[in-house]
Design an enzyme around this catalytic site. Structure first.
Site, mmCIF file in Angstrom:
data_model
loop_
_atom_site.group_PDB
_atom_site.id
_atom_site.type_symbol
_atom_site.label_atom_id
_atom_site.label_comp_id
_atom_site.label_asym_id
_atom_site.label_seq_id
_atom_site.Cartn_x
_atom_site.Cartn_y
_atom_site.Cartn_z
ATOM 1 N N LYS A 1 71.249 50.846 60.352
ATOM 2 C CA LYS A 1 71.119 49.954 61.516
ATOM 3 C C LYS A 1 72.015 50.434 62.662
ATOM 4 C CE LYS A 1 69.836 46.241 58.412
ATOM 5 N NZ LYS A 1 70.152 44.969 57.749
ATOM 6 N N GLN B 1 74.864 40.970 56.689
ATOM 7 C CA GLN B 1 74.127 41.748 55.679
ATOM 8 C C GLN B 1 74.108 40.979 54.357
ATOM 9 O OE1 GLN B 1 72.493 44.689 56.252
ATOM 10 N NE2 GLN B 1 71.741 44.552 54.159
ATOM 11 N N ASP C 1 68.109 38.278 62.796
ATOM 12 C CA ASP C 1 67.417 38.397 61.497
ATOM 13 C C ASP C 1 66.382 37.275 61.326
ATOM 14 O OD1 ASP C 1 67.883 40.626 59.965
ATOM 15 O OD2 ASP C 1 69.674 39.832 58.969
HETATM 16 C C1 BQF Z 1 62.898 54.207 54.237
HETATM 17 C C2 BQF Z 1 66.797 45.750 52.233
HETATM 18 C C3 BQF Z 1 66.349 44.864 50.047
HETATM 19 C C4 BQF Z 1 67.419 43.980 50.169
HETATM 20 C C5 BQF Z 1 68.187 43.964 51.310
HETATM 21 C C6 BQF Z 1 64.485 53.079 55.803
HETATM 22 C C7 BQF Z 1 65.722 51.123 55.120
HETATM 23 C C8 BQF Z 1 65.177 51.239 53.854
HETATM 24 C C9 BQF Z 1 64.261 52.236 53.578
HETATM 25 C C10 BQF Z 1 66.689 50.040 55.451
HETATM 26 C C11 BQF Z 1 66.536 46.668 53.336
HETATM 27 C C12 BQF Z 1 65.408 47.643 53.277
HETATM 28 C C13 BQF Z 1 67.387 46.665 54.432
HETATM 29 C C14 BQF Z 1 63.915 53.154 54.532
HETATM 30 C C15 BQF Z 1 67.261 47.650 55.574
HETATM 31 C C16 BQF Z 1 65.122 48.265 54.617
HETATM 32 O O1 BQF Z 1 62.910 55.280 54.863
HETATM 33 O O2 BQF Z 1 62.016 53.944 53.412
HETATM 34 C C17 BQF Z 1 65.381 52.058 56.098
HETATM 35 O O3 BQF Z 1 67.756 50.327 55.955
HETATM 36 N N1 BQF Z 1 66.365 48.712 55.239
HETATM 37 C C18 BQF Z 1 68.452 45.710 54.472
HETATM 38 O O4 BQF Z 1 69.233 45.649 55.425
HETATM 39 O O5 BQF Z 1 68.634 44.847 53.461
HETATM 40 C C19 BQF Z 1 67.877 44.851 52.336
HETATM 41 C C20 BQF Z 1 66.042 45.746 51.075
#
Ligand code: BQF
Length: 286
Positions: free
Chosen positions: A53, A97, A120
């Site tokens: 992020k 987060q 969010d």
């Molecule tokens: C990619 C998330 C589960 C629980 C809390 C790029 C992200 C992930 C994958 C990423 C996720 C999932 C995020 C890819 C943020 C998505 O290339 O496939 C980016 O950073 N995510 C989160 O903040 O909290 C989570 C999944």
């Protein structure tokens, strides 16, 4: 049928370019969008997500500030920081987060974030706005899925959509958003009996269950669009979604890969929501 593999990074790059131009326009108002990210504890996946992020922010020209706390931090300290950020005019978006340490009251934390900075979209006010069809900050993952469908010109109105997974973060808001676009929506979850009898009806199948290989080719209608929101780390270290990608890509019309599908869009829509928050702050958009 061989599916088109949707490149989430490519769609994300287009949305980010649009955001970059809006950030430039905000410069004329003397404003640079600012995002504050709060992370508590040292969950390795959370750290990666927060880093993703922050990187996206700097690429698009946003200011981001990460506030990292050790796992033992008192909840009251985090609440105090949120209160300070709520009043900070250089901060337009605040994100906590998840997951938080188990002793935290997550609802209380989320309700403390100003609803005008809740990028969010997890504050009850924003959940309610989404439910009545006047969404203010759409939750990032479902918003990203919507953008993918739009970008691929996949019709939603009148289509059968099956959402597998009923979480507050993905499944439920996804269903609301697609209902708002006149889809016929069905939500399945861990207690659904005979999942396949529902998934086989889907013109658009959105899967956010957190189980590798949950969706097999025989559960998918020929020509369906399959959106895989799952992110699972296998014992061998590989990252996979919830869908049998090789099998289902022989039957679907479209499919999103993991990684590189929905994930990059989730991060991108956070940027978009933060830009939107800054635009509202200076009074350029409702
Ligand atoms: C990619 C998330 C589960 C629980 C809390 C790029 C992200 C992930 C994958 C990423 C996720 C999932 C995020 C890819 C943020 C998505 O290339 O496939 C980016 O950073 N995510 C989160 O903040 O909290 C989570 C999944």
């Amino acid at each position: 049928m061989v599916a088109k593999i949707i490149d989430g990074k490519e769609v994300a790059a287009k949305v980010r370019e649009d955001c970059r131009q809006r950030v430039e326009a905000l410069g004329a108002f003397g404003t640079r969008p600012g995002l504050a990210v709060i992370i508590v504890g040292d969950n390795p996946a959370s750290k990666v997500y927060v880093a993703n992020k922050a990187k996206a922010c700097s690429e698009v020209g946003l200011n981001s500030k990460v506030h990292a706390f050790p796992a033992e931090t008192e909840e009251a300290e985090v609440l105090r920081l949120i209160d300070t950020l709520n009043h900070d005019p250089s901060i337009h978006g605040i994100l906590v987060q998840l997951p938080l340490p188990p002793n935290y009251n997550v609802r209380r934390i989320l309700e403390t974030i100003s609803r005008d900075k809740d990028v969010d979209g997890f504050h009850l006010y924003n959940v309610g706005a989404l439910a009545v069809g006047s969404s203010i900050f759409p939750p990032c993952t479902p918003y990203g899925v919507s953008k993918i469908l739009e970008h691929e010109h996949i019709e939603v109105a009148g289509q059968n959509v099956v959402v597998v997974g009923a979480s507050n973060i993905v499944g439920k808001p996804m269903a609301l958003m697609l209902m708002q676009k006149d889809a016929t929506v069905c939500i399945c979850h861990a207690k659904t009996r005979d999942l396949a009898q529902f998934t086989i009806l889907a013109d658009i199948l959105v899967v956010a269950a957190g189980r590798p290989n949950l969706i097999l080719p025989q559960m998918v209608k020929t020509g369906a669009a399959v959106i895989d929101v799952g992110i699972n780390r296998l014992p061998n270290g590989d990252l996979v979604g919830d869908v049998d990608f090789d099998g289902v890509s022989q039957k679907a019309s479209h499919i999103t890969p993991v990684p590189g599908g929905v994930g990059p869009m989730t991060v991108t829509m956070l940027i978009e929501n933060t830009v939107q928050a800054a635009e509202r702050f200076v009074g350029i958009k409702g």
